[in-house]
Design an enzyme around this catalytic site. Structure first.
Site, PDB file in Angstrom:
ATOM      1  N   GLY A  78      88.617  28.612   5.560  1.00 44.46           N
ATOM      2  CA  GLY A  78      87.452  28.297   4.178  1.00 44.46           C
ATOM      3  C   GLY A  78      87.197  26.349   4.130  1.00 44.46           C
ATOM      4  O   GLY A  78      86.257  26.660   3.224  1.00 44.46           O
ATOM      5  N   CYS A  79      87.906  26.463   4.962  1.00 42.84           N
ATOM      6  CA  CYS A  79      87.744  24.568   4.841  1.00 42.84           C
ATOM      7  C   CYS A  79      86.600  23.635   5.177  1.00 42.84           C
ATOM      8  O   CYS A  79      85.997  24.472   6.225  1.00 42.84           O
ATOM      9  CB  CYS A  79      88.802  24.116   5.298  1.00 42.84           C
ATOM     10  N   PRO A  80      85.420  23.161   4.409  1.00 45.31           N
ATOM     11  CA  PRO A  80      84.350  22.831   6.032  1.00 45.31           C
ATOM     12  C   PRO A  80      84.491  21.682   6.671  1.00 45.31           C
ATOM     13  O   PRO A  80      83.475  21.606   8.006  1.00 45.31           O
ATOM     14  CB  PRO A  80      84.256  21.511   4.557  1.00 45.31           C
ATOM     15  N   ALA A  82      86.530  23.166   8.326  1.00 45.82           N
ATOM     16  CA  ALA A  82      87.258  23.850   9.964  1.00 45.82           C
ATOM     17  C   ALA A  82      86.145  24.007  10.993  1.00 45.82           C
ATOM     18  O   ALA A  82      87.356  24.393  12.010  1.00 45.82           O
ATOM     19  CB  ALA A  82      87.095  25.383   9.315  1.00 45.82           C
TER      20      ALA A  82
END
Length: 209
Positions: A78-80, A82
């Protein structure tokens, strides 16, 4: 045969007694230090001396990757960062692996709670969305007292603790960290270092033939 010294030792002065006690303490401290050093070398001398857990909960000895270059990464779906990171990591894995290089991914939920899923969900998403084929391990902690020992070795070796997702450590064939990168550094900045290490591995193998 009688004991060589059946009587208690008598010291000529209090100073002599203190000196003997002090020397005994130094000797014991030295022995403990030597034993501790031996233990650390046996258990944590390099990254490949550790065991971790795969996405199915099975123990994996990292020694299976000894002799290769490994890029160790804490990932988060869910990391920007990713998409860009997963795609560049897969490209590096495809280009240089699997004989001499591999990416080793460790999901972690400690940064922004951006990896809340189960191991199965994490692996399925990475494969479906980004075509990931490199090893994905069980979700771990990399900060604090519960940090995964293998990751603690990486941090201790570099004195650099990850500050966010997709922090990368390049490990050489002997299990020592040679370089690290932050999540905002591109694959182009990583590729030359990986290529150089892979060339060294190939040349060494040719010399051993």
């Amino acid at each position: 045969m009688e004991p060589l010294n059946p009587y208690p030792v008598k010291f000529s002065s209090p100073k002599a007694k203190v000196s003997v006690v002090f020397l005994s303490m130094l000797l014991c401290t030295g022995i403990l230090c030597v034993l501790q050093l031996g233990f650390l070398r046996a258990k944590g001398g390099d990254f490949y001396s550790y065991e971790v857990t795969d996405a199915k909960g099975r123990a994996v000895a990292l020694s299976k990757y000894r002799g290769k270059a490994s890029l160790v990464v804490n990932v988060a779906s869910g990391c920007p960062h990713a998409e860009a990171n997963y795609r560049s990591l897969q490209e590096l894995h495809r280009e240089f692996g699997p004989s001499h290089f591999t990416v080793l991914a460790f999901p972690c939920n400690q940064f922004g709670e951006s990896e809340p899923g189960t191991n199965q969900e994490i692996g399925a998403l990475a494969k479906r969305n980004y075509g990931v084929t490199f090893p994905m391990f069980s979700k771990i902690k990399i900060l604090g007292s519960e940090a995964e020992p293998a990751y603690r070795f990486l941090v201790d070796s570099t004195k650099k603790e990850p500050r966010w997702n997709f922090w990368k450590y390049l490990v050489d064939p002997q299990g020592q960290v040679v370089k690290y990168w932050r999540p905002d550094e591109t694959a182009e900045s990583i590729r030359p270092e990986v290529a150089s290490l892979v060339r060294q591995i190939i040349m060494k193998k040719k010399e051993e033939l």
